[in-house]
Motif scaffolding. Sequence first.
Motif, PDB file in Angstrom:
ATOM      1  N   UNK B 126       0.847  -1.209   0.000  1.00 45.88           N
ATOM      2  CA  UNK B 126       0.000   0.000   0.000  1.00 45.88           C
ATOM      3  C   UNK B 126       0.861   1.230   0.000  1.00 45.88           C
ATOM      4  N   UNK B 127       1.503   1.332  -0.992  1.00 46.95           N
ATOM      5  CA  UNK B 127       2.387   2.473  -1.169  1.00 46.95           C
ATOM      6  C   UNK B 127       3.476   2.522  -0.118  1.00 46.95           C
ATOM      7  N   UNK B 128       3.801   1.356   0.360  1.00 44.13           N
ATOM      8  CA  UNK B 128       4.977   1.319   1.237  1.00 44.13           C
ATOM      9  C   UNK B 128       6.206   1.589   0.415  1.00 44.13           C
ATOM     10  N   UNK B 129       7.132   1.885   1.212  1.00 41.31           N
ATOM     11  CA  UNK B 129       8.391   2.061   0.517  1.00 41.31           C
ATOM     12  C   UNK B 129       8.856   0.692   0.043  1.00 41.31           C
ATOM     13  N   UNK B 130       9.136   0.642  -1.143  1.00 43.62           N
ATOM     14  CA  UNK B 130       9.669  -0.607  -1.664  1.00 43.62           C
ATOM     15  C   UNK B 130      11.014  -0.298  -2.252  1.00 43.62           C
ATOM     16  N   UNK B 131      11.873  -1.056  -1.881  1.00 41.46           N
ATOM     17  CA  UNK B 131      13.231  -0.811  -2.353  1.00 41.46           C
ATOM     18  C   UNK B 131      13.253  -0.970  -3.858  1.00 41.46           C
ATOM     19  N   UNK B 132      13.762   0.070  -4.386  1.00 42.90           N
ATOM     20  CA  UNK B 132      13.866   0.025  -5.835  1.00 42.90           C
ATOM     21  C   UNK B 132      15.173  -0.684  -6.179  1.00 42.90           C
ATOM     22  N   UNK B 147      21.993  -1.878   0.989  1.00 48.65           N
ATOM     23  CA  UNK B 147      23.444  -1.841   0.899  1.00 48.65           C
ATOM     24  C   UNK B 147      23.861  -2.164  -0.519  1.00 48.65           C
ATOM     25  N   UNK B 148      23.173  -3.114  -1.013  1.00 49.92           N
ATOM     26  CA  UNK B 148      23.533  -3.514  -2.363  1.00 49.92           C
ATOM     27  C   UNK B 148      23.327  -2.348  -3.346  1.00 49.92           C
ATOM     28  N   UNK B 149      22.238  -1.697  -3.110  1.00 51.80           N
ATOM     29  CA  UNK B 149      21.953  -0.579  -3.994  1.00 51.80           C
ATOM     30  C   UNK B 149      23.032   0.492  -3.910  1.00 51.80           C
TER      31      UNK B 149
END
Lengths: 537, 906
Positions: B126-132, B147-149
């Motif tokens: 629900x519009x949570x932050x989702x790691x892009x 971290x990977x990002x």
Amino acid sequence: MEEELGNPVAERILPPAEQEVSNEEDAKIKKYLRGEGANLEVLKDKKLKGQLSVIEDLYGKSAKAAAKVEKWLLPSEGGYLEAEGLEKTWRIRQETISHEVDILSRRNQHDIILPALGPYSLDYTLNGRYMAIAGRKGHLALVDMKDLNLIKEFQVKETVRDVVFLHNELFFAAAQKKYPYIYNRDGTELHCLKEHGSVLRLQFLKNHFLLASINKFGQLHYQDVTTGSMAGVFRTGLGRTDVMQVNPFNGVIATGHSGGSVVMWKPTSSSPLVKMLCHQGPVSALAFHPNGHLMATSGCERKIKLWDLRKFEVLQTLPGHAKTLDFSQKGLLACGTGSYVQILGDLAGSQNYTRYMSHSIVKGYQIGKILFRPYEDVLGIGHSMGWSSILIPGSGEPNFDTWVANPFETSKQRREKEVRSLLDKLPPETIALNPSKIGTVMAVKKKEKKTKKEREAEEESAIDAAKSITMKKKTKGRNKPTKREKKKREIFDKSKKPFLQEQIKEEEELSRKRPRLGEEVELPKSLQRFARKKTAT
Amino acid sequence: MGEVRQKKMQEKGKRSNNRKDSKVFQKKNKGNDKRRHNRGGPRLAPSLQREVNQMKGDDNEVSDFDEGDTFAGDVYEYEEAVPEEESRKNRRYDTVDNYDYKLPDDFKDEDVFSDDEEDTDERDGKRNLIEDSDDADPKNDDDGSHARMLQSITGMPREAFEGKKKNNVVISEAYQESEYNPSRDVLDGNGRISIDDLLDPLQGKPGYSMLRKRTHQTEKKSMALQAPLPKADLQRVERKVAYEQSKKEVSKWEPIVKKNREAPTLYLGQEVDLGYSTVGAIASEFEPRTEIEKKIASLVHDGQIMEAHRKDGSKLLELNKVSFEDEKDRQNRIAKMRSLLFRHETKAKHIKKIKSKTYHRLLKKDRVKGASAHIEMDPDAAKELAMKQEFKRAEERMTLKHKNSSQWAKRILSRGLDAQDEGTRAAIAEQLHQHATLTRKMNTLKDSSSGSSSGSSSDESSDEEYSDDQTEDNNHSKASKLLKRAKDKTLKALEDGDEAPNSGLLALPFMVRGMKKREEAAAEEAKLAIQEFELLSKQLNNSETENIKTETTSGRRTFGGMKKSAPEPRKKTKPEYYGDTDDEDDTETREGVEDAGDDKNSSLIVDENIGSDILGADSKRHQSSVFKSFDETVRDPGPKTTYEVAIFASDTWKKAKNLEKKVDSTSTATASKPALQGQVPKETVQDVDDQNDSDHELMVEGVLSSANNEAYELPSQAELIHQAFAGDNVEEEFERQKEEILNEENPEPEKPVLLPGWGQWTNVQKKKGLPSWMLEEHDRANKKRQEVLKNRKDANLKHVIISEKLDKKAEKLYTKTLPFPYTTKEVFEQSIRMPIGPDFNPTSAIGALNRPEVVKKSGVIIKPIEFKEVDTQRKVEEHKQSGQKQKRKKSKTNNGKSVKKMKAWA
């Protein structure tokens, strides 16, 4: 910078001929502007300012157009006799003139001898086309002056003192022994104006359609010829006179009297507009310049005076006597006395009338009336033996406005004009010394208070009236003396009441106006220190 | 690779979503501030709102440098607060797994085959932050992925980011993390990525330096966003902006409105085209629609038919031509007939209305008489009458109506005629007589007619004569008889005419001569008449014997010619007769013109018309004179007078006169001419050709003294006295009059008076005199009067009185108060000094002077003003031009220029 300054100057300097033309035009424009425009700088109201500036602009254009019309469409210029060297214009005789002029003009020099029916008076129509003549012994005739054709001639078999045309040649009025009559051109009697009495002199006010007359008893009558109603009847109270002339400019009628006074009248007031003492002796003749500002009078003390009617002052006093006077359209003044006619003119335009021409008819003929013929250089002379007509160069208006007066009028045009002039008929109230003031602001003067005496007299009369009321005899119970007395008292009081009320009102006003004693009356210095100081609030 | 693409697409979709709709709930990470505002303030027109929004966008662009130029719609202030359940601040609410508007869990995208999980994840959150991230594994914890990002972005070792792991709190974000929606911790600063960090890898690439410069600049300028204003203030600001805006909007109309206000004349609805102006124009547009119309049209436009019609039509028209005279004649005839009919009708009506029996009786009698006369002339009528009478007779015979058969007659007879009075007896007799006449046989009538035809030439018989069967023979005989009788009479008259009176006026020689002449003429005429009669009778005879017509015509011709010649002498005879008498007069009275002829003239002028006729005829003789008509007028005789005429206007006239003189001496002349002649030599006084004066005067004294004596009258005694004493004390008199009038118009104040009895108890008051206030009042009044007198127009004119009385009737011609916009009298009077009527202005100027404020065609709807951009310079010019030009210009601008037009109901 210098160049810029220099340019307008260069523009202003014109070649002399052009400058003259422009000056002439400017003068004409000024004439047609009829005075100066309002000073718009002073105005605070912007809207009004704008409106007025637009209107002034239009006025200017109209004046310019009128000046141009005058320049281009009125080409005939009036001339006059000019003498060379030692010649004098008044030495030039009719015969010499007749040699110079064309045939048509020559026809205007003629003498008609009608010895039987006594001194003749004459009148021309406004356009100068027709002439009515009236012999003292009852000879009335209508002549077409263009082709010298007698239209109608008849004999009324009684004294005819004066004749005058009404608005056109169809009708003319003749002052006869007992009454003035109106005839049409066929000589049919249309009206007998009995109210006028035995009239000595008739005049017709063309713009107001009024026939004015003065009768044996010095009564002045104005009659509206369109409706037949009397516009005014006034007693001059100055005795019998046959000197009456209408001022063509404003319609004011002037009568000359034996006391040397000239009195000016209008039909709406019984008191004269102006009364001026012109001569020591009786006034024998009177004439008005067409522009209305100049009046010529002649008295029996052998003086002819020219008056400025704007200032009511004498402009010029000339020696000589005139039994009859007349101004021409161009402002020449003809004076006739005995069998001699003299024409004066101010050819320099300096209001200084000098001898211009002279003419003597057959010795022994008594000139009765002289009249310039409109739009022609012709002077008609009615005398004891008929009438004659002579040429006076420069007397008539050279350009005629067909809307005003058309000497070559057709009958249809005449009819049209009659209707139009009737529609443009002015009410008698418009006759005033200065008709151009009509429409301007004239503050109404306050009603003047009645004097104490008048008021008292009025009150008294009211009370008397109240007292003199006779009570009705009422029925038994109501006729008690107490009741009668009460009623009487009531009436009496009632009659008194308005006066008392008025008085009270007046007193109140007075007290309001009168300064209060405490405030402004200064005390003597010695007492001033005792005066109560004004409390500063 | 496909996955990546899809992600990007999704992101883009989101972004564009954000951009489009500013009302979408958003959570801003910036500053962690949850204060959001509802949209408020005045409700504005959509256009305005758009403007406002744009303006705000501009502002934000300046301040929100970090958001980037492109993202203009994302305005901070105007976000609505996120509901608490969504913000998950304190997690008081259960999380909802799936919203209705979301796609169902099992929704599958056709193209997607591997990213199923991620999609669901996204929706779950629900519009949570989702790691892009590019990670395919959804179960990866945040730390790792983050971290990977970071590692991937910065290129730094993973450990560098490890330390911050614990700080990471899971915060639900409304949006995916992106460069536009950076995650919270990035913004917090710990382990943040600075722009420099991001720029580093770009080093050495083209455009790097520029990019860095810009970033530096933005960093330097950076400033904190201010807290949003309170609601009231905000609204005020909004209102102010709105006001400014609307002011601008309205003020652009100002020049137009001003122009219209200032224009002396408004032209409304001038450019409206009314469309068809004529019937022809309308007709030309006509198109046939229905079948019948089409048929008609085909016929009408058929060339052949048209031509045929044209030919035919022209013929018809030719036939229709009637000459003007004919038509006029016809009209005249008709008019005459109509008027006759009308008159007859009215007359009949009038007569019908008359109730008088006697009148009707008389009328009937007349009619009968008329009918009898008529019968004589007309055989048909006579026949008819005979028929009628026959009928009557028959009727009488049948009914015996008048043979005492009526009840009344019977009764009378039964009583006995002797017993009756006169009237009754007469009535009975009358009746009987009537019966007798009615039943009388016809042959009596026939007898009389035959008798008359046998030729009784007496007058009495001729009266009786009439015939009911009139043959042609009869006619002829009658005519011949008539002719004969006429002839006889004329002959008799001729014989009788010789008698002449021996005494009286007619015995005078000239009268006698005149009579003779007349008689001669009459005799001639009579002769002619006789000839005529003879001819006629001959003609009759000819017709009787049925001769050829030619003869008759010739006879006619002579008759016509004779007739023409005959009346002429008759006309002339009369004037000559009078002329002769005049001549006689003049010869007698040539010496003393005045005395003679008076009595004769009176008789002479019995017939004025004839006199004038003569004069007219005479004047024809000397046509050389120009003054022919004038001459006539002078000579036209009036009663009891003789005139001398002297007209010497020209040489030609004089010559003509001289000629006349000679003629006069020999021939007959008119009444006035001899008189003229007698006077001419002596009366040349006024002759213009006369040059020297002495001559002139002599002549004057010669003749006219008598006339002069008559004309000159001594003034009467009263007049003389009047004149003598007229100028005696004129001046004093006049001054006295002036004084009087002045007093009348400006009366002197009343003198103060004490009331009798007041203050007279003691002598004190008497000594004191009048109270001071009374005196003061009097003084004041006096002063006032003097002032007024001084202000009079005639104050300085000794011999002039100018009345200052107000004329009540004339008052209405003046204005009592200044009209509104004027403030000074001068300006008003100067503004009305010019007359604006057509009599006083040239025609070219009247129109402009009198043009109304609004010029409008009737029936044209006035449209609202159209907005045009008017530059002020030109407006001023236009203002100066006249109305006409303005109008033209207006229309020009309308046609020529494509201006930005707007409508407003102003």
